[in-house]
Motif scaffolding. Sequence first.
Motif, PDB file in Angstrom:
ATOM      1  N   PHE A   1      -8.412 -27.366   5.607  1.00 56.96           N
ATOM      2  CA  PHE A   1      -9.122 -26.391   5.122  1.00 56.96           C
ATOM      3  C   PHE A   1      -8.018 -25.132   4.956  1.00 56.96           C
ATOM      4  CE2 PHE A   1     -11.020 -22.230   5.325  1.00 56.96           C
ATOM      5  CZ  PHE A   1     -12.205 -22.417   4.362  1.00 56.96           C
ATOM      6  N   PHE A   2      -7.504 -25.060   5.808  1.00 59.28           N
ATOM      7  CA  PHE A   2      -6.562 -23.753   5.950  1.00 59.28           C
ATOM      8  C   PHE A   2      -5.221 -24.083   5.226  1.00 59.28           C
ATOM      9  CE2 PHE A   2      -8.838 -22.836   9.464  1.00 59.28           C
ATOM     10  CZ  PHE A   2      -9.162 -21.434   9.410  1.00 59.28           C
ATOM     11  N   VAL A   3      -4.692 -25.189   5.028  1.00 56.64           N
ATOM     12  CA  VAL A   3      -3.532 -25.721   4.207  1.00 56.64           C
ATOM     13  C   VAL A   3      -3.831 -25.465   2.685  1.00 56.64           C
ATOM     14  CG1 VAL A   3      -2.251 -27.441   3.014  1.00 56.64           C
ATOM     15  CG2 VAL A   3      -2.334 -27.294   5.709  1.00 56.64           C
ATOM     16  N   ILE A   4      -5.024 -25.829   2.149  1.00 55.95           N
ATOM     17  CA  ILE A   4      -5.354 -25.459   0.814  1.00 55.95           C
ATOM     18  C   ILE A   4      -5.545 -23.899   0.734  1.00 55.95           C
ATOM     19  CG2 ILE A   4      -7.273 -25.787  -0.761  1.00 55.95           C
ATOM     20  CD1 ILE A   4      -7.942 -28.610   0.420  1.00 55.95           C
ATOM     21  N   TYR A   5      -6.039 -23.262   1.726  1.00 59.47           N
ATOM     22  CA  TYR A   5      -6.365 -21.762   1.542  1.00 59.47           C
ATOM     23  C   TYR A   5      -5.020 -21.033   1.590  1.00 59.47           C
ATOM     24  CZ  TYR A   5      -7.188 -16.976   2.858  1.00 59.47           C
ATOM     25  OH  TYR A   5      -7.077 -15.641   2.769  1.00 59.47           O
ATOM     26  N   PHE A   6      -4.149 -21.507   2.210  1.00 56.93           N
ATOM     27  CA  PHE A   6      -2.877 -20.699   2.253  1.00 56.93           C
ATOM     28  C   PHE A   6      -1.966 -21.090   0.856  1.00 56.93           C
ATOM     29  CE2 PHE A   6      -3.657 -20.061   6.771  1.00 56.93           C
ATOM     30  CZ  PHE A   6      -3.663 -18.697   6.871  1.00 56.93           C
ATOM     31  N   VAL A   7      -2.001 -22.213   0.508  1.00 53.47           N
ATOM     32  CA  VAL A   7      -1.409 -22.670  -0.679  1.00 53.47           C
ATOM     33  C   VAL A   7      -2.130 -21.987  -1.929  1.00 53.47           C
ATOM     34  CG1 VAL A   7      -0.991 -24.472  -2.276  1.00 53.47           C
ATOM     35  CG2 VAL A   7      -0.461 -24.971   0.159  1.00 53.47           C
ATOM     36  N   ALA A   8      -3.509 -21.929  -1.860  1.00 54.83           N
ATOM     37  CA  ALA A   8      -4.221 -21.289  -3.196  1.00 54.83           C
ATOM     38  C   ALA A   8      -3.828 -19.786  -3.014  1.00 54.83           C
ATOM     39  CB  ALA A   8      -5.458 -21.622  -2.966  1.00 54.83           C
ATOM     40  N   SER A   9      -3.989 -19.322  -1.865  1.00 59.74           N
ATOM     41  CA  SER A   9      -3.820 -17.916  -1.948  1.00 59.74           C
ATOM     42  C   SER A   9      -2.196 -17.454  -2.365  1.00 59.74           C
ATOM     43  CB  SER A   9      -3.849 -17.176  -0.287  1.00 59.74           C
ATOM     44  OG  SER A   9      -5.177 -17.528  -0.003  1.00 59.74           O
ATOM     45  N   GLU A  10      -1.329 -18.224  -2.004  1.00 59.15           N
ATOM     46  CA  GLU A  10       0.250 -17.927  -2.269  1.00 59.15           C
ATOM     47  C   GLU A  10       0.480 -18.086  -3.994  1.00 59.15           C
ATOM     48  OE1 GLU A  10       4.767 -19.364  -1.046  1.00 59.15           O
ATOM     49  OE2 GLU A  10       3.085 -19.152   0.424  1.00 59.15           O
ATOM     50  N   SER A  11      -0.215 -19.104  -4.391  1.00 59.70           N
ATOM     51  CA  SER A  11      -0.186 -19.282  -5.914  1.00 59.70           C
ATOM     52  C   SER A  11      -0.882 -18.058  -6.573  1.00 59.70           C
ATOM     53  CB  SER A  11      -0.690 -20.685  -6.200  1.00 59.70           C
ATOM     54  OG  SER A  11      -2.230 -20.620  -6.176  1.00 59.70           O
ATOM     55  N   TYR A  12      -1.994 -17.453  -5.940  1.00 63.05           N
ATOM     56  CA  TYR A  12      -2.564 -16.324  -6.773  1.00 63.05           C
ATOM     57  C   TYR A  12      -1.609 -15.260  -6.477  1.00 63.05           C
ATOM     58  CZ  TYR A  12      -6.992 -19.237  -6.451  1.00 63.05           C
ATOM     59  OH  TYR A  12      -7.749 -20.389  -6.411  1.00 63.05           O
ATOM     60  N   LEU A  13      -1.059 -15.120  -5.222  1.00 59.77           N
ATOM     61  CA  LEU A  13      -0.288 -13.859  -4.894  1.00 59.77           C
ATOM     62  C   LEU A  13       1.021 -13.833  -6.122  1.00 59.77           C
ATOM     63  CD1 LEU A  13       0.541 -11.367  -3.372  1.00 59.77           C
ATOM     64  CD2 LEU A  13       1.375 -13.027  -1.514  1.00 59.77           C
ATOM     65  N   LEU A  14       1.600 -15.138  -6.043  1.00 63.46           N
ATOM     66  CA  LEU A  14       2.697 -15.184  -7.014  1.00 63.46           C
ATOM     67  C   LEU A  14       2.524 -14.813  -8.407  1.00 63.46           C
ATOM     68  CD1 LEU A  14       4.477 -18.705  -5.700  1.00 63.46           C
ATOM     69  CD2 LEU A  14       5.180 -16.282  -5.154  1.00 63.46           C
ATOM     70  N   ALA A  15       1.237 -15.043  -8.961  1.00 63.59           N
ATOM     71  CA  ALA A  15       0.746 -14.546 -10.083  1.00 63.59           C
ATOM     72  C   ALA A  15       0.540 -13.239 -10.105  1.00 63.59           C
ATOM     73  CB  ALA A  15      -0.529 -15.204 -10.574  1.00 63.59           C
ATOM     74  N   SER A  16       0.045 -12.544  -9.110  1.00 66.22           N
ATOM     75  CA  SER A  16      -0.057 -11.142  -8.977  1.00 66.22           C
ATOM     76  C   SER A  16       1.435 -10.322  -9.018  1.00 66.22           C
ATOM     77  CB  SER A  16      -0.534 -10.769  -7.791  1.00 66.22           C
ATOM     78  OG  SER A  16      -2.244 -11.214  -7.607  1.00 66.22           O
ATOM     79  N   MET A  17       2.273 -10.977  -8.475  1.00 64.70           N
ATOM     80  CA  MET A  17       3.587 -10.646  -8.354  1.00 64.70           C
ATOM     81  C   MET A  17       4.535 -10.289  -9.645  1.00 64.70           C
ATOM     82  SD  MET A  17       4.783 -11.932  -4.580  1.00 64.70           S
ATOM     83  CE  MET A  17       6.499 -10.966  -4.357  1.00 64.70           C
TER      84      MET A  17
END
Length: 315
Positions: free
Chosen positions: A99-115
């Motif tokens: 659960f947390f591996v998927i959460y942090f990977v997904a969040s990082e991909s969204y953050l990279l898009a925001s950057m």
Amino acid sequence: MNQTSITIVLLMSLSDDQKTIHVLFIFFLLIYLMTVFSNFLIILLVVTCAHLHTPMYFFLGNLAFLDMSYSSVTAPRLLSHLSTHRWSISLSECKAQIFFVIYFVASESYLLASMSYDRYVAICRPLHYSQVMSGGKCAQIMFLVCLCGFLVPIILNSFLRRLTFCGPNFIRNFFCDLPHLFQISCTDPTINFIVLLILGSVIGSIVFIATFYPYVRIFRAVLRIGTSDGKSKAFSTCTSHLTVVVIFYASLTFTYLVPITSNLLTLNQVLTVIYTLITPLLNPLIYSLRSKDLKAALQRALHIHRLHPDTATRR
């Protein structure tokens, strides 16, 4: 036929040789400590240095937090397995790790898009930058990143409940991962594979386009700049982020595109180690080496500590 549900999952040992295990323990311990230290240092500099209170470094500080958290989901458990020589984990802990591996990977991909969007506004719409990327807007973006990060793991976890696990309880990885967990299910996981494929394809494609399309606009804008110095300065503001993005997607792609077979098992393990342990360490190093502002902030902090060691200690 009666089926007994398993409660323990056996993970694959990285080596059967004790000397190799000791070397791996020291190696991964150093990587984890360096990852935590370097990412925490970036967070500390972003918070304490006034000239780093900009949208770009606000997002960088959050990226460092996600990298540090992601590494902490897998590395401590791996170090525990290496030190105790017990490669087992409870099924509930295995699901929580997924659960947390998927959460942090997904969040990082969204953050990279925001950057990427932040770099697009800074280069293509510089006169509107302070308005578009205000402090309040950045906080809202980060809130959405963290909130949307739960979407994929919650959906996958809800479908995971339909599966039963009754053995064998051995998975070919050193940490719990969803595709490997599907392989030990005694319930047909086809629906789960389909849901994973749809979510990965739809959300992954949207985030991928949102990450790389701004750079198409950026490159077009930079090419219209008349002077070579102007082009160099424009490119220098986004090369670190683009490097991190390429490493993130390349490691993610190769990790999950390599089939899980006995012939490619060693390669799969190496790619998994790079993706889960090495990448979170590379990100702060890339930004630290290429960002003049970060290097200046670090030098200033070290200089103040040398001049006032007693004051720094009391603080």
